[in-house]
Design a protein around this motif. Structure first.
Motif, PDB file in Angstrom:
ATOM      1  N   PHE A  52     -36.060   3.223 -20.579  1.00  0.00           N
ATOM      2  CA  PHE A  52     -37.608   3.167 -20.664  1.00  0.00           C
ATOM      3  C   PHE A  52     -38.093   3.279 -19.448  1.00  0.00           C
ATOM      4  O   PHE A  52     -38.884   4.151 -18.787  1.00  0.00           O
ATOM      5  CB  PHE A  52     -38.042   2.410 -21.446  1.00  0.00           C
ATOM      6  N   ASN A  53     -37.769   2.147 -18.424  1.00  0.00           N
ATOM      7  CA  ASN A  53     -38.595   1.887 -17.086  1.00  0.00           C
ATOM      8  C   ASN A  53     -37.959   3.414 -16.160  1.00  0.00           C
ATOM      9  O   ASN A  53     -38.870   3.782 -15.515  1.00  0.00           O
ATOM     10  CB  ASN A  53     -37.977   0.825 -16.343  1.00  0.00           C
ATOM     11  N   ALA A  54     -36.880   3.723 -16.535  1.00  0.00           N
ATOM     12  CA  ALA A  54     -36.366   5.037 -15.651  1.00  0.00           C
ATOM     13  C   ALA A  54     -37.253   6.229 -16.071  1.00  0.00           C
ATOM     14  O   ALA A  54     -37.587   6.906 -15.282  1.00  0.00           O
ATOM     15  CB  ALA A  54     -34.935   5.214 -15.749  1.00  0.00           C
ATOM     16  N   LEU A  55     -37.376   6.267 -17.334  1.00  0.00           N
ATOM     17  CA  LEU A  55     -38.127   7.474 -17.557  1.00  0.00           C
ATOM     18  C   LEU A  55     -39.605   7.172 -17.247  1.00  0.00           C
ATOM     19  O   LEU A  55     -40.175   8.318 -16.752  1.00  0.00           O
ATOM     20  CB  LEU A  55     -38.211   7.595 -19.293  1.00  0.00           C
ATOM     21  N   CYS A  56     -40.214   6.092 -17.478  1.00  0.00           N
ATOM     22  CA  CYS A  56     -41.483   6.153 -16.928  1.00  0.00           C
ATOM     23  C   CYS A  56     -41.622   6.329 -15.467  1.00  0.00           C
ATOM     24  O   CYS A  56     -42.729   6.930 -14.879  1.00  0.00           O
ATOM     25  CB  CYS A  56     -42.055   4.711 -17.247  1.00  0.00           C
TER      26      CYS A  56
END
Ligand code: AP5
Length: 193
Positions: free
Chosen positions: A180-184
């Motif tokens: 999720f953090n990489a997508l954000c």
């Protein structure tokens, strides 16, 4: 408007990450798989026709899903942007989506593509099949047919958007939070630009 395609093979985590991304960014979630399963649950004619394809792990015909997306775009004129999950899945669907967005003076901003190994995909889907009630998750043969269909028809979608330099590959294995953090991080970079 910010329009995002969350891309990847069956079981790569598109649905899981979509839930978090729409909460974070206020986008409207459009999942053709969810829309089709809702048609099946309501026993509509469209649902009955789609079910046969889905149970075999094959794609539903383009005109059916393109029609569903056209209606969903029309029904949400106030949306801040859309998160497309499981759509587009063929070259024809990509071209249709680009045209539908262009009519609204919009475009796809980015395609975030989750990369997961085939063995991990099969493991996740068989595991989900124990509780999901999804007929296409219970049988390994059907799961592998969905993955074959992905390589045969859906990987062309990434090739299409690569021509416009819109595809970013994201490692889809590891913790849900890290992914999720990489997508954000990718979305934030583009929203700030
Ligand atoms: P659809 O509903 O789109 O399913 P899919 O692409 O096969 O994707 P899934 O929902 O199975 O997986 P996902 O990537 O969303 O992963 P999830 O987050 O659920 O399509 C179903 C069918 O409908 C198609 O086969 C086709 O027939 C038809 N269809 C749909 N759209 C169509 C279109 N545009 N054109 C034509 N036909 C269409 O995660 C999977 C599992 O892994 C979950 O149990 C989850 O908890 C787990 N998980 C997630 N992330 C992680 C992680 N990081 N580590 C460990 N486990 C994880």
């Amino acid at each position: 408007m910010f329009n995002l395609i969350l891309f990847g093979p069956p079981g790569s985590g598109k649905g899981t990450q979509s839930e978090r991304l729409i909460a974070q960014y206020g986008l409207k979630h459009l999942s053709t798989g969810d829309l089709l399963r809702s048609e099946i649950a309501h026993q509509t004619q469209l649902g009955l026709e789609a079910k046969a394809f889905m149970d075999r792990g094959e794609l539903v015909p383009d005109e059916v899903v393109i029609g569903m997306i056209r209606s969903a775009l029309d029904a949400n004129p106030q949306a801040k942007g859309f998160l497309f999950d499981g759509f587009p899945r063929t070259q024809a669907q990509s071209e249709a989506l680009d045209a539908l967005l262009a009519q609204r003076n919009e475009a796809i901003n980015v395609v975030l593509a989750l990369e997961v190994s085939e063995e991990e995909l099969v493991k996740r889907l068989l595991n989900r099949g124990l509780t999901s009630g999804r007929s296409d998750d219970t049988n390994e043969e059907v799961i592998r047919a969905r993955i074959v269909e992905y390589h045969k028809k859906t990987s062309a979608v990434a090739d299409h958007y690569r021509k416009f330099d819109k595809v970013v590959m994201i490692k889809g294995e590891g913790s849900i939070d890290d992914i999720f953090n990489a997508l954000c991080a990718e979305i934030n970079k583009r929203q700030a630009a």
